[in-house]
Design a protein around this motif. Sequence first.
Motif, PDB file in Angstrom:
ATOM      1  N   VAL A   1     -79.024  32.297   7.000  1.00 40.09           N
ATOM      2  CA  VAL A   1     -80.444  32.482   6.858  1.00 40.09           C
ATOM      3  C   VAL A   1     -80.422  33.282   5.562  1.00 40.09           C
ATOM      4  O   VAL A   1     -79.695  34.182   5.403  1.00 40.09           O
ATOM      5  CB  VAL A   1     -81.267  33.124   8.067  1.00 40.09           C
ATOM      6  N   ASP A   2     -81.558  33.032   4.910  1.00 41.37           N
ATOM      7  CA  ASP A   2     -82.066  33.679   3.620  1.00 41.37           C
ATOM      8  C   ASP A   2     -82.772  34.943   4.207  1.00 41.37           C
ATOM      9  O   ASP A   2     -84.096  34.622   4.818  1.00 41.37           O
ATOM     10  CB  ASP A   2     -82.321  32.973   2.713  1.00 41.37           C
ATOM     11  N   VAL A   3     -82.774  36.205   4.004  1.00 35.13           N
ATOM     12  CA  VAL A   3     -83.814  37.283   4.176  1.00 35.13           C
ATOM     13  C   VAL A   3     -84.564  37.457   3.186  1.00 35.13           C
ATOM     14  O   VAL A   3     -85.347  38.661   3.389  1.00 35.13           O
ATOM     15  CB  VAL A   3     -82.962  38.455   4.857  1.00 35.13           C
ATOM     16  N   SER A   4     -84.519  36.957   1.879  1.00 36.89           N
ATOM     17  CA  SER A   4     -85.065  37.673   0.973  1.00 36.89           C
ATOM     18  C   SER A   4     -86.623  37.537   1.080  1.00 36.89           C
ATOM     19  O   SER A   4     -87.472  38.253   0.462  1.00 36.89           O
ATOM     20  CB  SER A   4     -84.822  36.862  -0.383  1.00 36.89           C
ATOM     21  N   GLY A   5     -87.029  36.514   2.035  1.00 34.85           N
ATOM     22  CA  GLY A   5     -88.422  36.378   1.984  1.00 34.85           C
ATOM     23  C   GLY A   5     -89.279  37.564   2.812  1.00 34.85           C
ATOM     24  O   GLY A   5     -90.306  37.875   2.664  1.00 34.85           O
ATOM     25  N   LEU A   6     -88.360  38.395   3.561  1.00 33.81           N
ATOM     26  CA  LEU A   6     -88.707  39.491   4.176  1.00 33.81           C
ATOM     27  C   LEU A   6     -88.472  40.838   3.031  1.00 33.81           C
ATOM     28  O   LEU A   6     -88.761  41.850   3.646  1.00 33.81           O
ATOM     29  CB  LEU A   6     -88.097  39.741   5.554  1.00 33.81           C
TER      30      LEU A   6
ATOM     31  N   GLN B   1     -70.028  28.231  -2.256  1.00 33.90           N
ATOM     32  CA  GLN B   1     -70.946  27.244  -1.860  1.00 33.90           C
ATOM     33  C   GLN B   1     -70.582  27.188  -0.061  1.00 33.90           C
ATOM     34  O   GLN B   1     -71.294  26.448   0.413  1.00 33.90           O
ATOM     35  CB  GLN B   1     -70.416  25.722  -2.230  1.00 33.90           C
ATOM     36  N   GLY B   2     -69.404  28.129   0.352  1.00 33.96           N
ATOM     37  CA  GLY B   2     -69.174  28.103   1.698  1.00 33.96           C
ATOM     38  C   GLY B   2     -67.810  27.891   1.783  1.00 33.96           C
ATOM     39  O   GLY B   2     -67.407  27.893   3.207  1.00 33.96           O
TER      40      GLY B   2
ATOM     41  N   THR C   1     -72.582  39.040   7.195  1.00 38.34           N
ATOM     42  CA  THR C   1     -73.241  38.519   5.961  1.00 38.34           C
ATOM     43  C   THR C   1     -72.347  37.427   5.232  1.00 38.34           C
ATOM     44  O   THR C   1     -71.235  37.238   5.627  1.00 38.34           O
ATOM     45  CB  THR C   1     -73.499  39.753   4.742  1.00 38.34           C
ATOM     46  N   CYS C   2     -72.935  36.720   4.360  1.00 39.64           N
ATOM     47  CA  CYS C   2     -72.170  35.694   3.661  1.00 39.64           C
ATOM     48  C   CYS C   2     -72.799  35.290   2.346  1.00 39.64           C
ATOM     49  O   CYS C   2     -74.016  35.402   2.284  1.00 39.64           O
ATOM     50  CB  CYS C   2     -72.252  34.071   4.834  1.00 39.64           C
ATOM     51  N   GLY C   3     -72.142  34.450   1.749  1.00 41.18           N
ATOM     52  CA  GLY C   3     -72.723  34.047   0.555  1.00 41.18           C
ATOM     53  C   GLY C   3     -73.572  32.687   0.591  1.00 41.18           C
ATOM     54  O   GLY C   3     -73.329  32.172   1.355  1.00 41.18           O
ATOM     55  N   LEU C   4     -74.700  32.494  -0.215  1.00 42.71           N
ATOM     56  CA  LEU C   4     -75.480  31.472  -0.030  1.00 42.71           C
ATOM     57  C   LEU C   4     -75.156  30.626  -1.464  1.00 42.71           C
ATOM     58  O   LEU C   4     -75.085  31.129  -2.479  1.00 42.71           O
ATOM     59  CB  LEU C   4     -76.986  31.500   0.145  1.00 42.71           C
ATOM     60  N   PRO C   5     -75.404  29.231  -1.286  1.00 43.71           N
ATOM     61  CA  PRO C   5     -75.058  28.406  -2.798  1.00 43.71           C
ATOM     62  C   PRO C   5     -75.979  28.459  -3.772  1.00 43.71           C
ATOM     63  O   PRO C   5     -77.168  29.322  -3.547  1.00 43.71           O
ATOM     64  CB  PRO C   5     -75.268  27.082  -1.865  1.00 43.71           C
ATOM     65  N   HIS C   6     -75.452  28.061  -5.018  1.00 39.87           N
ATOM     66  CA  HIS C   6     -76.205  27.953  -6.026  1.00 39.87           C
ATOM     67  C   HIS C   6     -76.825  29.386  -6.567  1.00 39.87           C
ATOM     68  O   HIS C   6     -77.974  29.510  -7.186  1.00 39.87           O
ATOM     69  CB  HIS C   6     -77.485  27.269  -5.774  1.00 39.87           C
ATOM     70  N   GLY C   7     -76.097  30.413  -6.603  1.00 39.15           N
ATOM     71  CA  GLY C   7     -76.403  31.698  -7.159  1.00 39.15           C
ATOM     72  C   GLY C   7     -77.443  32.368  -6.240  1.00 39.15           C
ATOM     73  O   GLY C   7     -77.922  33.531  -6.853  1.00 39.15           O
ATOM     74  N   ALA C   8     -77.834  32.097  -5.179  1.00 38.04           N
ATOM     75  CA  ALA C   8     -78.744  32.985  -4.292  1.00 38.04           C
ATOM     76  C   ALA C   8     -78.348  34.166  -3.747  1.00 38.04           C
ATOM     77  O   ALA C   8     -76.972  34.297  -3.809  1.00 38.04           O
ATOM     78  CB  ALA C   8     -79.231  31.816  -3.128  1.00 38.04           C
TER      79      ALA C   8
END
Length: 457
Positions: free
Chosen positions: A353-358, A157-158, A378-385
């Motif tokens: 930021v989440d880059v998956s939209g690209l 979660q950060g 890079t970093c982890g994003l919460p909730h399994g993203a």
Amino acid sequence: MPATRASTRDPGAPAAAEAATEATAEAAGRPRPVWEGGFEALLRQDPELAGILAGEARRQADGLQLSAAENFTSPAVLAALGSPLANKYAEGYPGARHHGGCELVDLAERIAVDRAKALFGAEHANVQPHSGSSAVLAAYAALLCPGDTVLAMALPQGGHLTHGSPANFSGRWFDFVGYGVRRDTGLIDYDQVRALARAHRPKAVVCGSVSYPRHPDYAAFRDIADEVGAYLVADAAHPIGLIAGGAAPSPVPYADVVCATTHKVLRGPRGGLLLCRAGLASRIDRAVFPFTQGGGQMHTVAAKAVAFGEAAGPAFTAYAHQVVANARTLAAALAAEGLTVTTGGTDTHMMTVDVSGLVLDALTARGRLAACGVVLDTCGLPHGAAPGLRLGAAAVTTQGMREPEMARIAVLMGAALRGEGPGGAGAGETRGTRGTRAAVAELVAAFPPYPPYPDHI
């Protein structure tokens, strides 16, 4: 102390170079200090390492340094780091050292402590921790026993490695329980924090993160800790510089112990800092020395003193507020480029930021940006993203960039991630990368962080 000309002679130095060095000192009408011209001395003694230093200086100057954990120190901080204080061993504390000859470094440490206390309004400060992790280790050692339960932000979660990673001392020595952020907003779930505290009755509650772009509610954390009889430890490694400049709320009135780093937004040397209430001062000091460290690095302590002095001035206050303004502008501009900014923006120097939209993964995205001269993490994003990118505006703000440059940076990042040219027209990935790299170089050339090293090195 100034040295005689004979004492500055490098036995391995070419005679012509040495004569030129001495002539410069003579022309200035003064003896040459032993630390003056340090790079020139390194260049004569070890050109291989001198080339690496010069190359790193050029790397930092030639690209956009957007790592949220990095900044540019002042020349004064660098001067303290490269001073004769690096030679001094000083186990213990001012007035009670285990080594002789500490009278002057005692003065330097007392200045650092007094400046830290005044800057943050703290009752006690320890300026000896070698790093932020060392500071956290000392805080735990002062307050906890092995096996105690600790409530902290979960790593996915950060949370930081020192917040319970099984690969870290924290996860091996203590029983960590992790709280997280809300799925709908990305903000800390204080209801969950309270419920977990009531269920597990931790000995300490830790607030702080390596990738949370919003201000923690320190009063809420204090209330939860008091309800279960726990210590409150604030890990303020990232926001401490904003706190110093009045651009972020301070945990000092709420936390029993505040752990911090002196680099990042604070623009000091790489190192740690501990702030605490007077009643915990002796426990904190003993936890640093002799429990977790030996002698303090006195050149770094002096450099911390310089940074605290700089941060107490109005120029730093303006800087800290500009960092936040720049970060908010950059976050909004990145969203306009099609990236998903977590929590919808930022209150601090950083954003994730989440880059998956690209249709990219984080490592590929970081590589494309690096090829264009844009350095971030890079970093982890919460909730399994899927992992995302973490970036900050502290270093580019130190260089003098403001909101218009932040908007330009976002456009260049969008072009790099899409493999386009800097104007947005599709040009194939190779040509697009080359054009964006040139545009980045043009931007940063107007904002040099330091005077350049000679090009021939």
